[in-house]
Design a protein around this motif. Structure first.
Motif, mmCIF file in Angstrom:
data_model
loop_
_atom_site.group_PDB
_atom_site.id
_atom_site.type_symbol
_atom_site.label_atom_id
_atom_site.label_comp_id
_atom_site.label_asym_id
_atom_site.label_seq_id
_atom_site.Cartn_x
_atom_site.Cartn_y
_atom_site.Cartn_z
ATOM 1 N N LYS A 63 0.821 -1.205 0.000
ATOM 2 C CA LYS A 63 0.000 0.000 0.000
ATOM 3 C C LYS A 63 0.856 1.255 0.000
ATOM 4 N N GLU A 64 2.021 1.186 0.649
ATOM 5 C CA GLU A 64 2.869 2.365 0.725
ATOM 6 C C GLU A 64 3.458 2.745 -0.635
ATOM 7 N N ASP A 65 3.370 1.838 -1.609
ATOM 8 C CA ASP A 65 3.879 2.142 -2.948
ATOM 9 C C ASP A 65 2.867 2.906 -3.798
ATOM 10 N N MET A 66 1.651 3.044 -3.301
ATOM 11 C CA MET A 66 0.602 3.693 -4.086
ATOM 12 C C MET A 66 0.874 5.184 -4.208
ATOM 13 N N MET A 67 0.967 5.652 -5.441
ATOM 14 C CA MET A 67 1.162 7.069 -5.722
ATOM 15 C C MET A 67 0.358 7.433 -6.951
ATOM 16 N N GLY A 68 -0.115 8.661 -6.968
ATOM 17 C CA GLY A 68 -0.889 9.109 -8.115
ATOM 18 C C GLY A 68 -2.130 9.849 -7.660
ATOM 19 N N TRP A 69 -3.000 10.173 -8.632
ATOM 20 C CA TRP A 69 -4.211 10.918 -8.300
ATOM 21 C C TRP A 69 -5.370 10.469 -9.180
ATOM 22 N N GLY A 70 -6.550 10.774 -8.710
ATOM 23 C CA GLY A 70 -7.749 10.489 -9.485
ATOM 24 C C GLY A 70 -8.660 11.696 -9.490
ATOM 25 N N LEU A 71 -9.165 12.034 -10.645
ATOM 26 C CA LEU A 71 -10.168 13.098 -10.791
ATOM 27 C C LEU A 71 -11.482 12.433 -11.168
ATOM 28 N N PHE A 72 -12.509 12.685 -10.390
ATOM 29 C CA PHE A 72 -13.807 12.063 -10.628
ATOM 30 C C PHE A 72 -14.864 13.176 -10.679
ATOM 31 N N PHE A 73 -15.635 13.213 -11.778
ATOM 32 C CA PHE A 73 -16.649 14.259 -11.888
ATOM 33 C C PHE A 73 -17.917 13.710 -12.527
ATOM 34 N N HIS A 74 -19.045 14.131 -11.982
ATOM 35 C CA HIS A 74 -20.352 13.646 -12.412
ATOM 36 C C HIS A 74 -20.813 14.410 -13.651
ATOM 37 N N PRO A 75 -21.519 13.742 -14.576
ATOM 38 C CA PRO A 75 -22.034 14.449 -15.767
ATOM 39 C C PRO A 75 -22.878 15.668 -15.416
ATOM 40 N N ASP A 76 -23.549 15.655 -14.255
ATOM 41 C CA ASP A 76 -24.375 16.793 -13.864
ATOM 42 C C ASP A 76 -23.558 18.073 -13.689
ATOM 43 N N LEU A 77 -22.267 17.923 -13.395
ATOM 44 C CA LEU A 77 -21.404 19.098 -13.259
ATOM 45 C C LEU A 77 -21.317 19.867 -14.571
ATOM 46 N N LEU A 78 -21.483 19.143 -15.696
ATOM 47 C CA LEU A 78 -21.266 19.725 -17.018
ATOM 48 C C LEU A 78 -22.552 20.193 -17.678
ATOM 49 N N ARG A 79 -23.696 19.950 -17.034
ATOM 50 C CA ARG A 79 -24.978 20.333 -17.632
ATOM 51 C C ARG A 79 -25.006 21.839 -17.891
ATOM 52 N N GLY A 80 -25.390 22.218 -19.106
ATOM 53 C CA GLY A 80 -25.515 23.631 -19.435
ATOM 54 C C GLY A 80 -24.205 24.333 -19.719
ATOM 55 N N THR A 81 -23.087 23.578 -19.768
ATOM 56 C CA THR A 81 -21.791 24.181 -20.080
ATOM 57 C C THR A 81 -21.366 23.773 -21.485
ATOM 58 N N SER A 82 -20.433 24.504 -22.056
ATOM 59 C CA SER A 82 -19.925 24.149 -23.388
ATOM 60 C C SER A 82 -19.215 22.805 -23.356
ATOM 61 N N LEU A 83 -18.581 22.466 -22.231
ATOM 62 C CA LEU A 83 -17.892 21.178 -22.118
ATOM 63 C C LEU A 83 -18.890 20.029 -22.184
ATOM 64 N N GLY A 84 -20.077 20.240 -21.626
ATOM 65 C CA GLY A 84 -21.084 19.182 -21.657
ATOM 66 C C GLY A 84 -21.413 18.738 -23.070
ATOM 67 N N THR A 85 -21.431 19.686 -24.011
ATOM 68 C CA THR A 85 -21.744 19.343 -25.401
ATOM 69 C C THR A 85 -20.528 18.788 -26.137
ATOM 70 N N LYS A 86 -19.334 18.957 -25.573
ATOM 71 C CA LYS A 86 -18.109 18.517 -26.239
ATOM 72 C C LYS A 86 -17.621 17.157 -25.769
ATOM 73 N N MET A 87 -18.197 16.595 -24.698
ATOM 74 C CA MET A 87 -17.651 15.368 -24.109
ATOM 75 C C MET A 87 -17.584 14.226 -25.108
ATOM 76 N N LYS A 88 -18.541 14.197 -26.051
ATOM 77 C CA LYS A 88 -18.533 13.113 -27.047
ATOM 78 C C LYS A 88 -17.308 13.180 -27.954
ATOM 79 N N ASP A 89 -16.667 14.352 -28.022
ATOM 80 C CA ASP A 89 -15.475 14.498 -28.861
ATOM 81 C C ASP A 89 -14.232 13.887 -28.225
ATOM 82 N N TYR A 90 -14.270 13.672 -26.921
ATOM 83 C CA TYR A 90 -13.123 13.083 -26.223
ATOM 84 C C TYR A 90 -13.266 11.561 -26.267
#
Length: 301
Positions: free
Chosen positions: A93-120
Motif C-alpha cells: 500500500k505504501e507504494d501507491m502514488m498518483g491521483w484520481g479526478l472524478f466528476f459527475h455528468p451533472d457538473l457539465l450540464r448547461g456548459t460548453s464542455l457538456g456538449t463537447k464530451m462526445k469528442d473526447y
C-alpha cells in the motif's frame, strides 16, 4: 465472478476512501492517502467520469475484456457506467502514488464542455491503451489538478463551477493532444494494425461472409484486432486520414466497381450480393463516394 460494485455518487467514492467531500459533483483523490485497497477481481462501475494517473508499478486493471497497460506514469480515462476489474493485487500500500479526478455528468450540464464530451473519444478506449506521458506532460496535467483542488478548498460561490469546469476542459484538451502524440510515436504498432485491417477486409470481401452477414461493422473490425471501436477509428484516422467506417466503405466501393465493370448483373443484384437489403441504399452510398450512380459509373466506363 464477483458482483459489480456500483458507485453512484461522488460522496460514495469519497466515503469509500475516507476522503472529505468538498463538492457533491467533483473530487480529486490522492492515491497515496488511500486506506482501502480493492481485492483482486473486484469489479467496479461508476456513474461518473474517472481520470486516474498512476505513478507506481503494481497492478493491472481490466476494462471490458482487455487489460490496461497501466504502468508507471500512465493515465486512463473511463466513462460513466463502464465496468473496471482490478486484475491483480497491489503488493504494498505504501507504494501507491498518483491521483484520481472524478466528476459527475451533472457538473457539465448547461456548459460548453457538456456538449463537447462526445469528442473526447479516449473515454471509450476499452483496451490496453493507457496514456503514457513524459515528465513535462505529467507536470502540466498535475497543474490542472492542483487548480481544481484549490477551487474545491475554497468556499463554493457563483464562479466555482465555471472555474472547475474550465480546468477540467483544459486537462481533457491536453489529454487529447498527448493521445495524438502517442499515436504518432507508435508508428510500427499503427502500421501493423493498418495491415491487419486491410487483410481482414480483403478476406471478408472475397468470402461468403459478405452475402451472409452484410457489411462488416466497425465493432467487428475492432474485435478482430483487439481494440475498441473508437480507438481503432482514431488510430486509422491519424495514420491514413480515413476512419474505420471509411476503410470499410472503400473496400465496398472497390468491390462494387469490379462487379459493375466485370459482369452484366443488374444494380439490384449487385446490391444484394454486396450485403445490402435495399438497393437504393447501395446506390446512395456509391454516389456519395464516387460522384456517380452505379449505372452512371458503368456507362462511363
Amino acid at each position: 465472478m464477483k458482483p459489480i460494485i456500483n458507485i453512484k455518487s461522488i460522496s460514495d467514492i469519497n466515503n469509500f476512501v475516507q476522503h472529505r467531500t468538498s463538492h457533491p459533483l467533483v473530487t480529486v483523490i490522492d492515491f497515496s492517502k488511500m486506506d482501502e485497497i480493492m481485492e483482486e477481481g473486484t469489479r467496479v462501475s461508476c456513474d461518473f467520469y474517472s481520470i486516474m494517473f498512476k505513478n507506481y508499478c503494481a497492478n493491472n486493471m481490466k476494462y471490458g475484456r482487455q487489460s490496461y497497460d497501466f504502468q508507471e506514469g500512465s493515465l486512463v480515462c473511463i466513462a460513466p457506467k463502464q465496468v473496471v476489474t482490478m486484475d491483480t493485487e497491489i503488493e504494498k500500500k505504501e507504494d501507491m502514488m498518483g491521483w484520481g479526478l472524478f466528476f459527475h455528468p451533472d457538473l457539465l450540464r448547461g456548459t460548453s464542455l457538456g456538449t463537447k464530451m462526445k469528442d473526447y473519444t479516449f473515454f471509450s478506449y476499452e483496451t490496453s491503451e493507457a496514456l503514457h506521458m513524459s515528465d513535462k506532460e505529467k507536470e502540466i496535467l498535475y497543474d490542472c489538478i492542483q487548480k481544481i483542488e484549490t477551487e474545491l478548498r475554497e468556499n463554493i460561490d457563483n464562479h466555482s463551477q465555471t472555474l472547475i469546469v474550465s480546468n477540467i476542459e483544459l486537462l481533457l484538451n491536453y489529454c487529447q493532444r498527448y493521445y495524438g502524440r502517442q499515436f504518432i510515436t507508435r508508428n510500427n504498432f499503427n502500421r501493423d494494425i493498418l495491415s491487419q485491417v486491410e487483410n481482414i477486409l480483403r478476406k471478408y470481401f472475397n468470402s461468403e461472409d459478405l452475402k451472409k452477414n452484410g457489411l462488416p461493422s466497425v465493432s467487428y473490425l475492432a474485435d478482430k484486432v483487439n481494440l475498441s471501436p473508437n480507438y481503432l477509428s482514431d488510430l486509422l484516422k491519424k495514420e491514413t486520414g480515413m476512419n474505420a467506417k471509411d476503410h470499410i466503405h472503400h473496400h465496398l466501393i472497390e468491390e462494387a466497381k469490379n462487379i459493375l465493370l466485370g459482369t452484366n448483373k443488374s444494380i439490384s443484384e449487385i446490391a444484394y450480393e454486396l450485403g445490402f437489403e435495399y438497393p437504393q441504399y447501395f446506390s446512395k452510398l456509391f454516389k456519395q463516394k464516387t460522384g456517380n450512380t452505379p449505372q452512371e459509373f458503368r456507362n462511363l466506363n
